[in-house]
Design a protein around this motif. Sequence first.
Motif, short mmCIF file in Angstrom:
data_model
loop_
_atom_site.label_atom_id
_atom_site.label_comp_id
_atom_site.label_asym_id
_atom_site.label_seq_id
_atom_site.Cartn_x
_atom_site.Cartn_y
_atom_site.Cartn_z
N PRO A 6 -19.50 80.86 -32.50
CA PRO A 6 -18.73 81.00 -31.25
C PRO A 6 -18.97 82.35 -30.59
O PRO A 6 -19.27 83.36 -31.25
N GLN A 7 -18.82 82.38 -29.28
CA GLN A 7 -18.83 83.60 -28.50
C GLN A 7 -17.60 83.61 -27.63
O GLN A 7 -17.00 82.57 -27.37
N GLY A 8 -17.23 84.78 -27.15
CA GLY A 8 -16.07 84.86 -26.29
C GLY A 8 -15.22 86.07 -26.61
O GLY A 8 -15.66 87.01 -27.29
N PRO A 9 -13.96 86.07 -26.18
CA PRO A 9 -13.12 87.26 -26.33
C PRO A 9 -12.53 87.45 -27.72
O PRO A 9 -11.89 88.46 -27.98
N GLY A 62 -6.95 85.40 -27.85
CA GLY A 62 -6.94 86.07 -29.14
C GLY A 62 -7.19 85.11 -30.28
O GLY A 62 -6.27 84.43 -30.73
N TRP A 63 -8.44 85.01 -30.74
CA TRP A 63 -8.74 84.06 -31.81
C TRP A 63 -9.61 84.71 -32.87
O TRP A 63 -10.37 85.64 -32.60
N LEU A 64 -9.46 84.22 -34.08
CA LEU A 64 -10.27 84.64 -35.23
C LEU A 64 -10.80 83.38 -35.91
O LEU A 64 -10.02 82.52 -36.33
N ILE A 65 -12.11 83.27 -36.01
CA ILE A 65 -12.74 82.16 -36.74
C ILE A 65 -13.43 82.76 -37.96
O ILE A 65 -14.26 83.67 -37.83
N VAL A 66 -13.09 82.26 -39.13
CA VAL A 66 -13.69 82.75 -40.38
C VAL A 66 -14.60 81.66 -40.93
O VAL A 66 -14.16 80.53 -41.15
N PHE A 67 -15.87 82.01 -41.13
CA PHE A 67 -16.84 81.09 -41.74
C PHE A 67 -17.11 81.59 -43.16
O PHE A 67 -17.72 82.65 -43.35
N ASP A 68 -16.66 80.84 -44.15
CA ASP A 68 -16.79 81.27 -45.54
C ASP A 68 -18.01 80.63 -46.19
O ASP A 68 -18.12 79.41 -46.24
N GLY A 69 -18.92 81.47 -46.66
CA GLY A 69 -20.10 80.97 -47.36
C GLY A 69 -21.18 80.45 -46.46
O GLY A 69 -21.88 79.49 -46.81
N TRP A 70 -21.39 81.07 -45.29
CA TRP A 70 -22.40 80.60 -44.34
C TRP A 70 -23.72 81.30 -44.66
O TRP A 70 -24.00 82.40 -44.20
N ASP A 71 -24.56 80.64 -45.47
CA ASP A 71 -25.82 81.23 -45.91
C ASP A 71 -27.03 80.71 -45.14
O ASP A 71 -28.04 81.39 -45.05
N ASP A 72 -26.92 79.50 -44.58
CA ASP A 72 -28.04 78.91 -43.85
C ASP A 72 -27.89 79.22 -42.37
O ASP A 72 -27.00 78.71 -41.71
N LEU A 73 -28.78 80.06 -41.84
CA LEU A 73 -28.65 80.54 -40.46
C LEU A 73 -29.33 79.65 -39.44
O LEU A 73 -29.31 79.96 -38.25
N GLU A 74 -29.91 78.54 -39.88
CA GLU A 74 -30.73 77.76 -38.96
C GLU A 74 -29.94 77.26 -37.75
O GLU A 74 -30.46 77.20 -36.65
N GLU A 75 -28.66 76.94 -37.94
CA GLU A 75 -27.86 76.43 -36.84
C GLU A 75 -26.92 77.47 -36.27
O GLU A 75 -26.03 77.13 -35.49
N ALA A 76 -27.14 78.73 -36.60
CA ALA A 76 -26.23 79.77 -36.12
C ALA A 76 -26.18 79.81 -34.61
O ALA A 76 -25.11 79.97 -34.01
#
Length: 1011
Positions: free
Chosen positions: A308-311, A289-303
Amino acid sequence: MPAPSAAPAGHAGTGDSTVPGPGRVLISYAGPERPWAVWLAHVLEQAGFRASPVHWEVDRRDALGGALEDLRAAGGRVLLVLSDWYVRLADRTDEEWMTACREVTERHPGRMTAVSVTHRPLPVGTALLEPVELWTVSEAEGSPARTGPARRPGRGPRRHRLPARPAPRFPNDPPLVWGAVPRRNVRFTGRDALLLDIQRLLTDAPPGAAVCALLGMSGIGKTQLAIEYAHRFSNDYDVVWWVDADTSGTLRERLAELAVELGLTAGSEPGGRVRAVREALRRGEPHRGWLIVFDGWDDLEEAGELLPQGPGHVLITSRNRGWHDAGATVVEVPAFLRHESVRYLTGRARRLQHDEADAVAIALGDLPLAVAQAAAWLSESGMGVDDYLRMVLEGEPSEPYGPDQVSHLSRSALTSWLILIDRLRDTQPHAAELLALCTCFGPGAIPLGLVRRVPPGELPEALAEAVTEPRHWTRALGTLVDYSVITREHHGPGDEAARPEDDVVYMHRIVHDIVARLTPPDLRRTYQRLVRRVLAAAGPGNPQDARLWPRYAELLPHLEPSGALSAAEPDVRRLVLNCLMFTYVSGIYRAGLELAERVRARWEELFPPDDPQMLDLTVRQGNILRAHGRFHAAYDLDRAMLERLRATPGTGRDVALMSATSCLAADQRFLGQYEEALQLQREVLETALALRGPDDYLTLLARHNLGAGLRLLGRYAQAYEIDVETLHRRESLLRTRHPATLGSSLACARDLRLMGRYRDALARQELGVRLHVQVLGPLHPQTLRARHNLLLCELRATGGPETDAGMSGLLEQMEQVHGRDHYVTLGLVVDLGNHAREQGDLDRARDLIAEGESGFRDMLGPAHPVSTGMLSNVALVLQAAGEHVDALALFEAALAGLTATLGPDHPWVLGCALNAAAGRNVTGRLDSAENLSRDTLRRARRALGADHPFTLSCEIALAADLRALREREQAAKVEEDALQRLTRTLGAQHPQTLAARRRTRPTWDFEPYLG
């Protein structure tokens, strides 16, 4: 007021949406107290009740007693979750609470009760509900008997029990990992339905695809929404981690820090730790059970590399609508609803009447950031609403400077900010100075306290007083916080900054842009010089020291706003170059390329091309381009640099020439110009020995690169001699566990495998992998290369019974590190395809080999030796599928192409010849096959030695051709000699020996290797 909705807030409920009966409990809560409502619903259901959490919504214009009566009218019992939020939403006096609670308790005794989840005093009237205090108790103490309905007289709970479901975490117990989530905004208002929509989207998403992107213009409230989500739904997660994603460097560094919190062994390099984190999240270990918050991620080049992927769940705030194409569920964040704007304004500026707040909201277009600023202004300034609206709608307070970065704002919203800034300049000059100073850093987290380390006599006079006098500093920051211009940050989770010098503030990008546009150019230049000096003084030093990388990541976003990229100060330029080196050694190549391009654009206007600083820049930029797979761009850049140096000789240029030559030689190795690269590399080593001596770091690097060049030319024994000497010197001068020493150990193991000394290679590589994992972590790029070589060593030494699983797992991790189309990943794709073919899985082999062949051809061009060698792998799949004519055509093309570029004795050419002879044999060209096999055996003995396993494969192949020509006596003699040598070299039970005894014709797999 209409009856409240009984839809559970993120709670599974019972599936019964009818009006609660006598055995049901309606739990009324303010949105931020959802964890309490969910937990209370669980414990009540465990006790046999049927609980329905509902949001508490009440219009300020409605009677409080009527709102409580509406709750009671739903039937069953009512449990109020009393908190600061609950009371604030009601916005009533103590007298109103007393009247309302008296009415409901007298009319409906025993049907309404309460719990208190706040330590602050509640309205006196709520005492009539006999609230149970839960905010100080443990989960064991918060039993159903204490929570209200179970302790009331009257009808008891239903006898049946509901099916068991996972228990929510007790709200007083925080998540196991809580990663620097910003403080909860105590003035957060509304958005309840939107928060529930986000929670539902994440929860209902398929496993591994729970990614939600909050989109909207600056100032719309995306970050505040994400902060509230993280707090409100925290008891749904074991891990909640916040990542400031404004820049690639800070994004990677912050995500990498999670490795420590998860207890991962991943070394100190951010790239390795990021990869370890992504792998742990994907597997759901140690926490699902995890939550990762990315704030202000505008550049998608390294997405693709970082997302992250997973449950668990991923929440992103962004202005980039490309997240939809990147696989995220997009949620458009709207402006406030009108009642939300009014509630915020009246809650902050309490003297406002409803109609006044409504007028302000209309003027500002319900933009949350503008509404917050207006509320702060009206609360602090005492200005009348009419005067404020007149200024907002009609005023022209300042003439802006600089480019317009905030054109998306309405005129009224922008004017409201201009009013505030002008007022600060007149009434709070210290606050105005700090505000202007902040804009010379980057937006987001600003290490403002660093300015306090500058001697006061060296500060601008207007700022010196605020910096030297603690009360002025504190008051100025407090004023900016009160006016919602900045928020105070801290270095450690839950820890306040211990000293003013450690003060960190947070400034929203839109505020940063507005204030920067309104700051006079002369003042801005003055403060930019100050910030550059502060940043240079804070420079950590050696960028190759992984312990210093977090500090470099903090400084990186402030280089451009401070003017550091165009600075004349030598220490600032040194910081810029060090930051560029940091991006290279830490593996954040895209961020490094962007920074290098911006620096080059500035420096080309300041320096001549042969200036030493331009040469340093070129070396760093070329290294990053090469590591990122942009070989031609690196070659063009490095060749131009070397040509300039050679055209303008002068004293003191020997080291520069050596560096430039080394860079060009590296480019040539990757571009397949092996002989030219080797010649240049010999020059580099000779120069290094003359200038630095045999034990200098640069000399050892030159020696290591010489070994790489010899290996690519198939001179494996010579490469091994060079690599062993380099390894011993590095072990002596550096240490056994130094990354450079580990690189030499990997080179030696690769040499041994290519020399046919499979057992020796396996023993060395097993130890090398263990050290790589211990020192650099399991997912560091160099560790991945070592693990790849270990799999090949196992395959050659033992047949590799678990090779397929090992390669498949490693390929998945390489994709995380480099992406699928990186040359390192493609090399493993090809090896896995070759192995699939050997195992008889032709469909899989065909797909993988075709992917590798196409990828290398697109990357390197069709004439590159690797692209040409790949034709032989494609042909092996065709031959295994019975397409012999087409296979032979490709075998012959690979043989001719590599012979022309590498010469007839290169091991790759000999391998293609071995396969081509097999193709000729199976298509009936027996004499031609025998001639080619005999010539290949002769050349292999000369190039690799008589007992090399490949040479013995050539001997087995020749025996097969002789048998096909019915020269059985000679075939038997050749075969017997090969079998004896194979048994002596590899062992009687080695797969290659057993295959030879079964008279399985050997083939050769091309391993694409670029260096």
